[in-house]
Design a protein around this motif. Structure first.
Motif, PDB file in Angstrom:
ATOM      1  N   ASN A   1       0.813  -1.211   0.000  1.00 27.02           N
ATOM      2  CA  ASN A   1       0.000   0.000   0.000  1.00 27.02           C
ATOM      3  C   ASN A   1       0.848   1.263   0.000  1.00 27.02           C
ATOM      4  O   ASN A   1       0.469   2.273  -0.588  1.00 27.02           O
ATOM      5  CB  ASN A   1      -0.966  -0.008   1.183  1.00 27.02           C
ATOM      6  N   ARG A   2       2.015   1.205   0.620  1.00 28.57           N
ATOM      7  CA  ARG A   2       2.899   2.367   0.586  1.00 28.57           C
ATOM      8  C   ARG A   2       3.483   2.577  -0.807  1.00 28.57           C
ATOM      9  O   ARG A   2       3.645   3.710  -1.253  1.00 28.57           O
ATOM     10  CB  ARG A   2       4.001   2.210   1.629  1.00 28.57           C
ATOM     11  N   VAL A   3       3.778   1.479  -1.495  1.00 26.42           N
ATOM     12  CA  VAL A   3       4.261   1.602  -2.878  1.00 26.42           C
ATOM     13  C   VAL A   3       3.176   2.193  -3.776  1.00 26.42           C
ATOM     14  O   VAL A   3       3.431   3.085  -4.594  1.00 26.42           O
ATOM     15  CB  VAL A   3       4.705   0.222  -3.420  1.00 26.42           C
ATOM     16  N   VAL A   4       1.942   1.713  -3.612  1.00 21.28           N
ATOM     17  CA  VAL A   4       0.857   2.103  -4.514  1.00 21.28           C
ATOM     18  C   VAL A   4       0.234   3.432  -4.130  1.00 21.28           C
ATOM     19  O   VAL A   4      -0.048   4.274  -4.994  1.00 21.28           O
ATOM     20  CB  VAL A   4      -0.217   0.999  -4.546  1.00 21.28           C
ATOM     21  N   HIS A   5       0.006   3.645  -2.818  1.00 27.33           N
ATOM     22  CA  HIS A   5      -0.754   4.812  -2.371  1.00 27.33           C
ATOM     23  C   HIS A   5       0.082   5.870  -1.660  1.00 27.33           C
ATOM     24  O   HIS A   5      -0.423   6.945  -1.348  1.00 27.33           O
ATOM     25  CB  HIS A   5      -1.893   4.369  -1.451  1.00 27.33           C
ATOM     26  N   GLY A   6       1.347   5.564  -1.377  1.00 28.61           N
ATOM     27  CA  GLY A   6       2.217   6.568  -0.784  1.00 28.61           C
ATOM     28  C   GLY A   6       2.292   6.545   0.731  1.00 28.61           C
ATOM     29  O   GLY A   6       3.277   6.971   1.310  1.00 28.61           O
ATOM     30  N   ARG A   7       1.239   6.060   1.389  1.00 26.50           N
ATOM     31  CA  ARG A   7       1.251   5.976   2.852  1.00 26.50           C
ATOM     32  C   ARG A   7       0.285   4.886   3.286  1.00 26.50           C
ATOM     33  O   ARG A   7      -0.658   4.549   2.556  1.00 26.50           O
ATOM     34  CB  ARG A   7       0.887   7.313   3.502  1.00 26.50           C
ATOM     35  N   ALA A   8       0.518   4.354   4.467  1.00 24.99           N
ATOM     36  CA  ALA A   8      -0.365   3.317   4.998  1.00 24.99           C
ATOM     37  C   ALA A   8      -0.112   3.207   6.491  1.00 24.99           C
ATOM     38  O   ALA A   8       1.036   3.193   6.938  1.00 24.99           O
ATOM     39  CB  ALA A   8      -0.120   1.975   4.322  1.00 24.99           C
ATOM     40  N   ASP A   9      -1.178   3.147   7.261  1.00 26.81           N
ATOM     41  CA  ASP A   9      -1.103   2.990   8.706  1.00 26.81           C
ATOM     42  C   ASP A   9      -1.147   1.495   9.022  1.00 26.81           C
ATOM     43  O   ASP A   9      -2.121   0.814   8.687  1.00 26.81           O
ATOM     44  CB  ASP A   9      -2.284   3.707   9.349  1.00 26.81           C
ATOM     45  N   GLU A  10      -0.101   0.990   9.678  1.00 25.93           N
ATOM     46  CA  GLU A  10      -0.030  -0.441   9.974  1.00 25.93           C
ATOM     47  C   GLU A  10      -1.268  -0.935  10.715  1.00 25.93           C
ATOM     48  O   GLU A  10      -1.694  -2.083  10.547  1.00 25.93           O
ATOM     49  CB  GLU A  10       1.211  -0.758  10.816  1.00 25.93           C
ATOM     50  N   ARG A  11      -1.855  -0.086  11.534  1.00 25.07           N
ATOM     51  CA  ARG A  11      -3.004  -0.518  12.349  1.00 25.07           C
ATOM     52  C   ARG A  11      -4.218  -0.845  11.479  1.00 25.07           C
ATOM     53  O   ARG A  11      -5.015  -1.718  11.824  1.00 25.07           O
ATOM     54  CB  ARG A  11      -3.347   0.565  13.371  1.00 25.07           C
ATOM     55  N   TRP A  12      -4.383  -0.165  10.340  1.00 28.92           N
ATOM     56  CA  TRP A  12      -5.517  -0.457   9.462  1.00 28.92           C
ATOM     57  C   TRP A  12      -5.383  -1.845   8.852  1.00 28.92           C
ATOM     58  O   TRP A  12      -6.379  -2.490   8.525  1.00 28.92           O
ATOM     59  CB  TRP A  12      -5.595   0.562   8.329  1.00 28.92           C
ATOM     60  N   PHE A  13      -4.141  -2.289   8.648  1.00 29.33           N
ATOM     61  CA  PHE A  13      -3.906  -3.511   7.897  1.00 29.33           C
ATOM     62  C   PHE A  13      -3.493  -4.674   8.781  1.00 29.33           C
ATOM     63  O   PHE A  13      -2.931  -5.655   8.297  1.00 29.33           O
ATOM     64  CB  PHE A  13      -2.833  -3.259   6.828  1.00 29.33           C
ATOM     65  N   ALA A  14      -3.764  -4.583  10.068  1.00 28.60           N
ATOM     66  CA  ALA A  14      -3.402  -5.669  10.982  1.00 28.60           C
ATOM     67  C   ALA A  14      -4.129  -6.951  10.580  1.00 28.60           C
ATOM     68  O   ALA A  14      -5.303  -6.937  10.230  1.00 28.60           O
ATOM     69  CB  ALA A  14      -3.774  -5.293  12.409  1.00 28.60           C
ATOM     70  N   VAL A  15      -3.395  -8.047  10.575  1.00 30.20           N
ATOM     71  CA  VAL A  15      -3.947  -9.366  10.255  1.00 30.20           C
ATOM     72  C   VAL A  15      -3.572 -10.295  11.423  1.00 30.20           C
ATOM     73  O   VAL A  15      -2.431 -10.277  11.875  1.00 30.20           O
ATOM     74  CB  VAL A  15      -3.353  -9.908   8.936  1.00 30.20           C
ATOM     75  N   PRO A  16      -4.501 -11.131  11.959  1.00 31.05           N
ATOM     76  CA  PRO A  16      -5.858 -11.372  11.446  1.00 31.05           C
ATOM     77  C   PRO A  16      -6.803 -10.233  11.773  1.00 31.05           C
ATOM     78  O   PRO A  16      -6.549  -9.433  12.671  1.00 31.05           O
ATOM     79  CB  PRO A  16      -6.288 -12.658  12.161  1.00 31.05           C
ATOM     80  N   ARG A  17      -7.908 -10.168  11.048  1.00 32.40           N
ATOM     81  CA  ARG A  17      -8.901  -9.129  11.190  1.00 32.40           C
ATOM     82  C   ARG A  17     -10.120  -9.674  11.930  1.00 32.40           C
ATOM     83  O   ARG A  17     -10.326 -10.878  12.003  1.00 32.40           O
ATOM     84  CB  ARG A  17      -9.339  -8.631   9.809  1.00 32.40           C
ATOM     85  N   PRO A  18     -10.959  -8.785  12.473  1.00 34.84           N
ATOM     86  CA  PRO A  18     -12.225  -9.262  13.027  1.00 34.84           C
ATOM     87  C   PRO A  18     -13.086  -9.865  11.924  1.00 34.84           C
ATOM     88  O   PRO A  18     -12.831  -9.665  10.733  1.00 34.84           O
ATOM     89  CB  PRO A  18     -12.849  -7.989  13.608  1.00 34.84           C
ATOM     90  N   ALA A  19     -14.118 -10.594  12.323  1.00 32.75           N
ATOM     91  CA  ALA A  19     -14.954 -11.297  11.343  1.00 32.75           C
ATOM     92  C   ALA A  19     -15.569 -10.346  10.324  1.00 32.75           C
ATOM     93  O   ALA A  19     -15.813 -10.736   9.178  1.00 32.75           O
ATOM     94  CB  ALA A  19     -16.047 -12.071  12.065  1.00 32.75           C
ATOM     95  N   SER A  20     -15.792  -9.092  10.701  1.00 26.94           N
ATOM     96  CA  SER A  20     -16.406  -8.131   9.787  1.00 26.94           C
ATOM     97  C   SER A  20     -15.444  -7.651   8.711  1.00 26.94           C
ATOM     98  O   SER A  20     -15.872  -7.045   7.721  1.00 26.94           O
ATOM     99  CB  SER A  20     -16.929  -6.925  10.576  1.00 26.94           C
ATOM    100  N   GLU A  21     -14.148  -7.893   8.884  1.00 30.37           N
ATOM    101  CA  GLU A  21     -13.124  -7.422   7.945  1.00 30.37           C
ATOM    102  C   GLU A  21     -12.279  -8.601   7.473  1.00 30.37           C
ATOM    103  O   GLU A  21     -11.794  -9.371   8.292  1.00 30.37           O
ATOM    104  CB  GLU A  21     -12.201  -6.403   8.615  1.00 30.37           C
ATOM    105  N   GLN A  22     -12.125  -8.722   6.167  1.00 26.18           N
ATOM    106  CA  GLN A  22     -11.265  -9.765   5.603  1.00 26.18           C
ATOM    107  C   GLN A  22     -10.393  -9.164   4.509  1.00 26.18           C
ATOM    108  O   GLN A  22     -10.877  -8.362   3.697  1.00 26.18           O
ATOM    109  CB  GLN A  22     -12.101 -10.903   5.012  1.00 26.18           C
ATOM    110  N   TYR A  23      -9.119  -9.551   4.511  1.00 23.27           N
ATOM    111  CA  TYR A  23      -8.213  -9.164   3.424  1.00 23.27           C
ATOM    112  C   TYR A  23      -7.927 -10.379   2.554  1.00 23.27           C
ATOM    113  O   TYR A  23      -7.848 -11.510   3.044  1.00 23.27           O
ATOM    114  CB  TYR A  23      -6.899  -8.602   3.981  1.00 23.27           C
TER     115      TYR A  23
END
Length: 261
Positions: A138-160
């Motif tokens: 995401n940093r390569v593509v979008h320039g910035r990314a907050d690690e907390r948004w992309f934490a894995v595993p995710r709650p059941a409501s969020e899947q990557y």
């Protein structure tokens, strides 16, 4: 005389339990409590505009990515929220300033048209070890990314979901499901792996996952200037239903003191 709206800071999701937030957004009403929870989880700021004890607007700010969102059906309240704590980029359902960047809101309705299940590449759910690679992509593509948004595993409501090619992370994308409303977000495909169908596979795989999980409507927002992503959404059976606007402020040069709120 109409009572002016006042702002109230929100520090816990429980503070908005029972409030009628859904009318604040034309498309994302069912997702707003989830957005509040994710913003607070990642150290962000949430403020509620209240008028005569009724919520009339919502402000969300993510400090890690320096992006804010305002939700209101009133342009006047949306403008007040836009001024509340100006962010480098703020999304709203109104164009509140000249030069706002339009984003098309796309909708898929899995009940009416099941996504085509033909994928060109294997797509799998993200694993905990994929977290740093997703952030880096995401940093390569979008320039910035907050690690907390992309934490894995995710709650059941969020899947990557991810695609790997030649041992590398070629693409990743997130999905949200709250009730019967889904959302596709955070799609990123590494420049080395574009034009290979990776983005299309990630859109289709997430739509199939959400359809199987009970989604009746799935939204995604795509910049109108992003013709390739718009084409992918249309090929997946999504249709344009509205427009969001991104309001950008000039960023201070490196080393400059921060602007006052």
């Amino acid at each position: 005389m109409e009572v002016p709206a006042s702002l109230r800071e929100v520090t816990e999701v429980a503070e908005v339990d029972g409030l009628a937030l859904a009318p604040l957004s034309e498309w994302f009403g069912e997702l707003l409590p989830h957005f509040i929870g994710e913003t607070l989880r990642c150290g962000g700021e949430v403020a509620l505009a209240v008028q005569a004890d009724h919520p009339v607007g919502l402000y969300l700010f993510s400090p890690g990515e320096e992006i804010a969102s305002v939700f209101s059906r009133s342009p006047a309240v949306a403008e007040m929220l836009l001024r509340h704590r100006p962010a480098p980029s703020t999304f709203a359902e109104f164009a509140l300033a000249p030069g706002a960047d339009p984003y098309t809101v796309f909708l898929a309705e899995p009940d009416r048209r099941r996504p085509d299940g033909t994928l060109r590449h294997p797509v799998r759910r993200a694993r905990p070890r994929d977290g740093p690679a997703i952030v880096g992509l995401n940093r390569v593509v979008h320039g910035r990314a907050d690690e907390r948004w992309f934490a894995v595993p995710r709650p059941a409501s969020e899947q990557y979901f991810v695609v790997e090619l030649n041992g590398e992370l070629a693409g990743a994308g997130g999905s949200t499901l709250i009730g019967t409303t889904g959302r596709l977000h955070s799609l990123a495909v590494h420049p080395r792996f574009r034009r290979l169908g990776v983005g299309t596979d990630l859109v289709l795989a997430r739509l199939m996952f959400l359809a199987a999980a009970g989604a009746r409507r799935v939204y995604s927002e795509i910049a109108q200037r992003n013709a390739p992503s718009r084409a992918i959404a249309e090929r997946a059976g999504m249709r344009a239903v509205g427009t969001l606007f991104c309001h950008d402020r000039p960023r201070a040069p490196a080393g400059s003191p921060p602007r006052p709120p």
